[in-house]
Design an enzyme around this catalytic site. Sequence first.
Site, PDB file in Angstrom:
ATOM      1  N   ARG A 134       1.553   1.979  -3.558  1.00 55.08           N
ATOM      2  CA  ARG A 134       0.374   2.503  -4.256  1.00 55.08           C
ATOM      3  C   ARG A 134       0.086   3.946  -3.814  1.00 55.08           C
ATOM      4  O   ARG A 134      -0.333   4.767  -4.623  1.00 55.08           O
ATOM      5  CB  ARG A 134      -0.821   1.588  -3.986  1.00 55.08           C
ATOM      6  CG  ARG A 134      -0.563   0.181  -4.547  1.00 55.08           C
ATOM      7  CD  ARG A 134      -1.760  -0.688  -4.442  1.00 55.08           C
ATOM      8  NE  ARG A 134      -2.860  -0.120  -5.174  1.00 55.08           N
ATOM      9  CZ  ARG A 134      -4.142  -0.351  -4.888  1.00 55.08           C
ATOM     10  NH1 ARG A 134      -4.455  -1.151  -3.885  1.00 55.08           N
ATOM     11  NH2 ARG A 134      -5.077   0.190  -5.603  1.00 55.08           N
ATOM     12  N   TYR A 189       0.824  -1.221   0.000  1.00 55.60           N
ATOM     13  CA  TYR A 189       0.000   0.000   0.000  1.00 55.60           C
ATOM     14  C   TYR A 189       0.853   1.263   0.000  1.00 55.60           C
ATOM     15  O   TYR A 189       0.435   2.291  -0.552  1.00 55.60           O
ATOM     16  CB  TYR A 189      -1.017  -0.025   1.153  1.00 55.60           C
ATOM     17  CG  TYR A 189      -2.091  -1.053   0.878  1.00 55.60           C
ATOM     18  CD1 TYR A 189      -3.084  -0.799  -0.063  1.00 55.60           C
ATOM     19  CD2 TYR A 189      -2.060  -2.306   1.485  1.00 55.60           C
ATOM     20  CE1 TYR A 189      -4.039  -1.754  -0.379  1.00 55.60           C
ATOM     21  CE2 TYR A 189      -3.012  -3.269   1.187  1.00 55.60           C
ATOM     22  CZ  TYR A 189      -3.998  -2.990   0.257  1.00 55.60           C
ATOM     23  OH  TYR A 189      -4.939  -3.934  -0.068  1.00 55.60           O
ATOM     24  N   CYS A 202      -6.507   2.936  13.293  1.00 57.86           N
ATOM     25  CA  CYS A 202      -5.854   2.295  14.431  1.00 57.86           C
ATOM     26  C   CYS A 202      -6.687   1.091  14.883  1.00 57.86           C
ATOM     27  O   CYS A 202      -7.882   1.219  15.166  1.00 57.86           O
ATOM     28  CB  CYS A 202      -5.708   3.301  15.580  1.00 57.86           C
ATOM     29  SG  CYS A 202      -4.985   2.525  17.043  1.00 57.86           S
ATOM     30  N   HIS A 241     -14.485   0.955  -0.733  1.00 59.65           N
ATOM     31  CA  HIS A 241     -13.350   0.079  -0.391  1.00 59.65           C
ATOM     32  C   HIS A 241     -12.246   0.813   0.365  1.00 59.65           C
ATOM     33  O   HIS A 241     -11.136   0.303   0.473  1.00 59.65           O
ATOM     34  CB  HIS A 241     -12.786  -0.580  -1.658  1.00 59.65           C
ATOM     35  CG  HIS A 241     -13.687  -1.642  -2.217  1.00 59.65           C
ATOM     36  ND1 HIS A 241     -13.531  -2.196  -3.465  1.00 59.65           N
ATOM     37  CD2 HIS A 241     -14.761  -2.265  -1.680  1.00 59.65           C
ATOM     38  CE1 HIS A 241     -14.467  -3.104  -3.683  1.00 59.65           C
ATOM     39  NE2 HIS A 241     -15.235  -3.162  -2.616  1.00 59.65           N
ATOM     40  N   GLN A 301     -15.218   2.004  -6.107  1.00 59.06           N
ATOM     41  CA  GLN A 301     -14.467   0.904  -5.486  1.00 59.06           C
ATOM     42  C   GLN A 301     -12.992   1.273  -5.396  1.00 59.06           C
ATOM     43  O   GLN A 301     -12.203   0.544  -4.819  1.00 59.06           O
ATOM     44  CB  GLN A 301     -14.607  -0.366  -6.337  1.00 59.06           C
ATOM     45  CG  GLN A 301     -16.021  -0.865  -6.477  1.00 59.06           C
ATOM     46  CD  GLN A 301     -16.132  -1.892  -7.591  1.00 59.06           C
ATOM     47  OE1 GLN A 301     -15.954  -3.075  -7.375  1.00 59.06           O
ATOM     48  NE2 GLN A 301     -16.420  -1.441  -8.796  1.00 59.06           N
ATOM     49  N   GLY A 319     -15.951   1.265 -15.889  1.00 56.07           N
ATOM     50  CA  GLY A 319     -14.605   0.735 -15.671  1.00 56.07           C
ATOM     51  C   GLY A 319     -14.498  -0.261 -14.537  1.00 56.07           C
ATOM     52  O   GLY A 319     -13.512  -0.264 -13.811  1.00 56.07           O
ATOM     53  N   CYS A 322       0.388   5.205  16.939  1.00 54.88           N
ATOM     54  CA  CYS A 322      -0.882   5.927  16.781  1.00 54.88           C
ATOM     55  C   CYS A 322      -0.822   7.216  17.597  1.00 54.88           C
ATOM     56  O   CYS A 322      -0.548   7.179  18.803  1.00 54.88           O
ATOM     57  CB  CYS A 322      -2.041   5.040  17.233  1.00 54.88           C
ATOM     58  SG  CYS A 322      -3.616   5.926  17.301  1.00 54.88           S
TER      59      CYS A 322
END
Length: 230
Positions: free
Chosen positions: A57, A54, A115, A107, A89, A174, A134
Amino acid sequence: MSINVVVLTGAGISAESGLGTFRAADGLWEAHRIEDVATPEAFMRNPGLVHDFYNARRRQLRDVEPNAAHWALAEFEKAHDGDFLLITQNVDDLHKRAGSRQLASMHGDLLSMRCLACDTVAKIQEDLSAAAVCQSCNQSGVLRPDIVWFGEMPYHLSPIHDALSCCGLFVAIGTSGNVYPAAGFVQTAKAAGARCIELNLEKTSGEHFFDDSRYGPASKTVPGFFDSLY
Ligand code: OAD
């Protein structure tokens, strides 16, 4: 046009901005196994690997911009008389950057973290690590990307179902229609009496659920689409 409109978008709308889709031959799920990076179990087993996926990304978002399809949806929302909901999404922020406001990111959001200890959701632009602390509860090792993983409940399902149940037009853009519950929204809209249209680069396996399908890249099919209806 004063009918209620619901639009569902998937990875295909961001493809021309430079973000890869999931199920193309060179898509994200070819290079990574879902079980390794997109489930709660994967995160328990190897949080570092999931964060790496992630983080990469999230960094990509710095190099991309909304395309003509994102801008066209935001413009339509501003001009539209009836109710409007854009369900995405996608976890990128391209709809937001284009100015969409009635937006349900079902999503999750790459630019948010959550957290696991105190449930606080906070914005994040930088990389996240398994050792991160956190800011709300001061615990370490408890921050996860605010992404809905396989096996988890998508966000905003109640307002989404309310909107689908009274829409007159449903447009899917899409998305391959492989992942539920989003893949089933066309049937809910259909049951509500909506006209259902899909815009995709190519035929999808759910084509028969729609009244009409239009093929081509989203940057070409979305601008002008709503005007073409009436
Ligand atoms: P997919 O990768 O499954 O499908 C992308 C769709 O976009 C395909 O049907 C392509 O034909 C189409 N497409 C590609 N380029 C396009 C373009 N330029 N214009 C128009 N259409 C284009 O992505 P999604 O359907 O979004 O979930 O996938 C749904 C969910 O599966 C994702 O949200 C993600 C994934 O696993 C989670 O991670 C929970």
